[in-house]
Design an enzyme around this catalytic site. Structure first.
Site, PDB file in Angstrom:
ATOM      1  N   ASN A   9       4.459 -52.460 -86.044  1.00  0.00           N
ATOM      2  CA  ASN A   9       5.438 -51.719 -85.246  1.00  0.00           C
ATOM      3  C   ASN A   9       4.665 -51.094 -84.088  1.00  0.00           C
ATOM      4  O   ASN A   9       3.976 -50.094 -84.271  1.00  0.00           O
ATOM      5  CB  ASN A   9       6.091 -50.647 -86.136  1.00  0.00           C
ATOM      6  CG  ASN A   9       7.010 -49.723 -85.348  1.00  0.00           C
ATOM      7  OD1 ASN A   9       7.331 -49.981 -84.185  1.00  0.00           O
ATOM      8  ND2 ASN A   9       7.434 -48.640 -86.000  1.00  0.00           N
ATOM      9  N   TRP A  10       4.785 -51.732 -82.926  1.00  0.00           N
ATOM     10  CA  TRP A  10       4.017 -51.232 -81.771  1.00  0.00           C
ATOM     11  C   TRP A  10       4.582 -49.918 -81.239  1.00  0.00           C
ATOM     12  O   TRP A  10       3.921 -49.238 -80.453  1.00  0.00           O
ATOM     13  CB  TRP A  10       4.042 -52.254 -80.633  1.00  0.00           C
ATOM     14  CG  TRP A  10       3.244 -53.505 -80.878  1.00  0.00           C
ATOM     15  CD1 TRP A  10       2.519 -53.822 -82.006  1.00  0.00           C
ATOM     16  CD2 TRP A  10       3.080 -54.607 -79.968  1.00  0.00           C
ATOM     17  NE1 TRP A  10       1.921 -55.045 -81.840  1.00  0.00           N
ATOM     18  CE2 TRP A  10       2.251 -55.561 -80.601  1.00  0.00           C
ATOM     19  CE3 TRP A  10       3.562 -54.892 -78.682  1.00  0.00           C
ATOM     20  CZ2 TRP A  10       1.891 -56.760 -79.983  1.00  0.00           C
ATOM     21  CZ3 TRP A  10       3.198 -56.094 -78.087  1.00  0.00           C
ATOM     22  CH2 TRP A  10       2.369 -57.014 -78.729  1.00  0.00           C
ATOM     23  N   LYS A  11       5.791 -49.560 -81.620  1.00  0.00           N
ATOM     24  CA  LYS A  11       6.453 -48.354 -81.085  1.00  0.00           C
ATOM     25  C   LYS A  11       6.484 -48.452 -79.548  1.00  0.00           C
ATOM     26  O   LYS A  11       6.570 -49.544 -79.016  1.00  0.00           O
ATOM     27  CB  LYS A  11       5.760 -47.078 -81.599  1.00  0.00           C
ATOM     28  CG  LYS A  11       5.643 -47.104 -83.131  1.00  0.00           C
ATOM     29  CD  LYS A  11       5.266 -45.787 -83.735  1.00  0.00           C
ATOM     30  CE  LYS A  11       5.193 -45.953 -85.259  1.00  0.00           C
ATOM     31  NZ  LYS A  11       4.870 -44.717 -85.945  1.00  0.00           N
ATOM     32  N   HIS A  98      14.055 -46.375 -88.774  1.00  0.00           N
ATOM     33  CA  HIS A  98      12.726 -45.766 -88.748  1.00  0.00           C
ATOM     34  C   HIS A  98      12.884 -44.243 -88.649  1.00  0.00           C
ATOM     35  O   HIS A  98      13.791 -43.750 -87.971  1.00  0.00           O
ATOM     36  CB  HIS A  98      11.921 -46.304 -87.566  1.00  0.00           C
ATOM     37  CG  HIS A  98      10.480 -45.919 -87.652  1.00  0.00           C
ATOM     38  ND1 HIS A  98      10.030 -44.668 -87.290  1.00  0.00           N
ATOM     39  CD2 HIS A  98       9.397 -46.591 -88.101  1.00  0.00           C
ATOM     40  CE1 HIS A  98       8.731 -44.594 -87.518  1.00  0.00           C
ATOM     41  NE2 HIS A  98       8.317 -45.755 -88.007  1.00  0.00           N
ATOM     42  N   GLU A 100      11.425 -42.123 -86.980  1.00  0.00           N
ATOM     43  CA  GLU A 100      11.436 -41.590 -85.599  1.00  0.00           C
ATOM     44  C   GLU A 100      12.818 -41.742 -84.972  1.00  0.00           C
ATOM     45  O   GLU A 100      13.254 -40.901 -84.188  1.00  0.00           O
ATOM     46  CB  GLU A 100      10.342 -42.296 -84.767  1.00  0.00           C
ATOM     47  CG  GLU A 100       8.962 -41.831 -85.183  1.00  0.00           C
ATOM     48  CD  GLU A 100       7.852 -42.854 -85.000  1.00  0.00           C
ATOM     49  OE1 GLU A 100       8.047 -43.856 -84.283  1.00  0.00           O
ATOM     50  OE2 GLU A 100       6.771 -42.647 -85.596  1.00  0.00           O
ATOM     51  N   GLU A 170       8.661 -45.551 -96.196  1.00  0.00           N
ATOM     52  CA  GLU A 170       7.722 -44.849 -95.318  1.00  0.00           C
ATOM     53  C   GLU A 170       7.884 -43.344 -95.505  1.00  0.00           C
ATOM     54  O   GLU A 170       8.781 -42.744 -94.896  1.00  0.00           O
ATOM     55  CB  GLU A 170       7.996 -45.198 -93.852  1.00  0.00           C
ATOM     56  CG  GLU A 170       7.845 -46.656 -93.521  1.00  0.00           C
ATOM     57  CD  GLU A 170       7.498 -46.860 -92.044  1.00  0.00           C
ATOM     58  OE1 GLU A 170       6.472 -47.484 -91.780  1.00  0.00           O
ATOM     59  OE2 GLU A 170       8.237 -46.375 -91.178  1.00  0.00           O
ATOM     60  N   GLY A 176       1.621 -41.844 -89.066  1.00  0.00           N
ATOM     61  CA  GLY A 176       0.793 -41.434 -87.930  1.00  0.00           C
ATOM     62  C   GLY A 176      -0.049 -40.197 -88.206  1.00  0.00           C
ATOM     63  O   GLY A 176      -0.573 -39.591 -87.284  1.00  0.00           O
ATOM     64  N   SER A 216       0.291 -44.689 -92.218  1.00  0.00           N
ATOM     65  CA  SER A 216      -1.167 -44.653 -92.149  1.00  0.00           C
ATOM     66  C   SER A 216      -1.841 -45.746 -92.971  1.00  0.00           C
ATOM     67  O   SER A 216      -2.862 -45.510 -93.627  1.00  0.00           O
ATOM     68  CB  SER A 216      -1.681 -43.270 -92.543  1.00  0.00           C
ATOM     69  OG  SER A 216      -1.175 -42.292 -91.644  1.00  0.00           O
ATOM     70  N   GLY A 237       1.935 -49.125 -88.116  1.00  0.00           N
ATOM     71  CA  GLY A 237       2.070 -48.564 -86.774  1.00  0.00           C
ATOM     72  C   GLY A 237       0.739 -48.628 -86.031  1.00  0.00           C
ATOM     73  O   GLY A 237       0.379 -49.659 -85.454  1.00  0.00           O
ATOM     74  N   GLY A 238      -0.002 -47.532 -86.059  1.00  0.00           N
ATOM     75  CA  GLY A 238      -1.257 -47.415 -85.317  1.00  0.00           C
ATOM     76  C   GLY A 238      -2.184 -48.625 -85.438  1.00  0.00           C
ATOM     77  O   GLY A 238      -2.678 -49.142 -84.430  1.00  0.00           O
TER      78      GLY A 238
HETATM   79  P1  PGA Z   1       1.504 -45.534 -88.846  1.00  0.00           P
HETATM   80  O1  PGA Z   1       3.043 -45.820 -88.562  1.00  0.00           O
HETATM   81  O2  PGA Z   1       0.943 -46.778 -89.481  1.00  0.00           O
HETATM   82  O3  PGA Z   1       0.905 -45.282 -87.504  1.00  0.00           O
HETATM   83  O4  PGA Z   1       1.438 -44.366 -89.762  1.00  0.00           O
HETATM   84  C1  PGA Z   1       3.818 -46.523 -89.495  1.00  0.00           C
HETATM   85  C2  PGA Z   1       5.245 -46.635 -88.980  1.00  0.00           C
HETATM   86  O5  PGA Z   1       5.717 -45.677 -88.355  1.00  0.00           O
HETATM   87  O6  PGA Z   1       5.898 -47.651 -89.182  1.00  0.00           O
END
Ligand code: PGA
Length: 254
Positions: A9-11, A98, A100, A170, A176, A216, A237-238
């Site tokens: 997930n590049w966001k 998600h 967010e 999640e 993050g 994470s 994500g990251g």
């Molecule tokens: P993260 O994000 O790996 O940076 O914690 C995961 C996500 O939000 O899907």
């Protein structure tokens, strides 16, 4: 047997050219290094989707997904993108729910149920995210929260539709933050999710549902997480913004 999936997930990261070079690195490494039957999904911003889908043609181990889609079919929704549009450029998946989106854009379970219906109608497979906040975990509400998110978000679906859903657990406190759920904490919730699916749709569908862990996740902790019986991969994500890290996570299933 259920599918093993590692989804990036590049966001809201990567301009157009940066995204293309990251993706070409990923494709080259996956082609040379990934041997199992797992699938890598790259969920990019909308602007990359068409180009990435073209680049991924012919490599069935790598497919493309979006990070959101509107609940309506089409119409006067300035700035929005429909499921049909996303499907038309060659994307197979869409992340829905998600944390967010829930937190910053006020997306509710009820809205997400509508988004899920529209995505499925247009041939997209939702990666449907659920998870509790830190306060909810600390006050011991995590099982209830997960159950409500499932019930209101996806359990209205017919069996035939539910079979196209990938779930992602999640925990919001792990996203993050560098604070991963322990493999026991994650497995406990994944097992609970599978039990809930079995109660609603039966054992067979429950056994065939792919449930990803996200929060994470790194090349370092992925092997232990993915070794849990009910964890079928990750939503990353990251670490998905670095080709080496992302592919190393995909390779955990080799
Ligand atoms: P993260 O994000 O790996 O940076 O914690 C995961 C996500 O939000 O899907």
């Amino acid at each position: 047997m259920r599918k093993k999936i590692v989804a990036g997930n590049w966001k809201m990261n990567m301009d157009y050219n940066e995204g293309l070079s990251l993706f070409s690195e990923v494709i080259n490494m996956v082609k040379d290094e990934v041997t199992g039957s797992q699938q890598a999904v790259v969920c990019s911003p909308f602007i990359h989707l068409h180009s990435l889908a073209q680049m991924a043609k012919g490599y069935h181990k790598v497919v493309i997904g979006a990070q959101n889609a509107h609940q309506a079919e089409s119409g006067a929704y300035t700035g929005e993108t429909s499921a049909k549009m996303i499907h038309s450029v060659g994307a197979e998946y869409v992340i829905l729910g998600h944390s967010e989106r829930r937190q910053y854009f006020g997306e509710t379970n009820e809205l997400l149920a509508r988004k899920t219906d529209t995505a499925l109608k247009h041939g997209l497979k939702p990666i449907f995210c659920i998870g509790e906040t830190l306060t909810e975990r600390e006050s011991d509400q995590h099982f209830d929260i997960i159950k409500t998110q499932l019930t209101e978000g996806v359990f209205h679906l017919s069996e035939a539709h539910f079979e196209h859903i990938v779930l992602a657990y999640e925990p919001v406190w792990a996203i993050g933050t560098g604070k991963t759920a322990t493999s026991q904490q994650a497995q406990e919730i994944h097992a609970f999710i599978r039990i809930e699916i079995a109660a609603k749709y039966g054992q067979e569908i429950a056994a065939n549902t792919t449930i990803l862990y996200g929060g994470s996740c790194t090349p370092k902790n992925a092997p232990e997480l993915f070794a849990q019986p009910d964890i079928d991969g990750g939503l990353i994500g990251g670490a998905s913004l670095k080709s080496r890290d992302f592919v190393d996570i995909v390779k955990v299933f080799n």
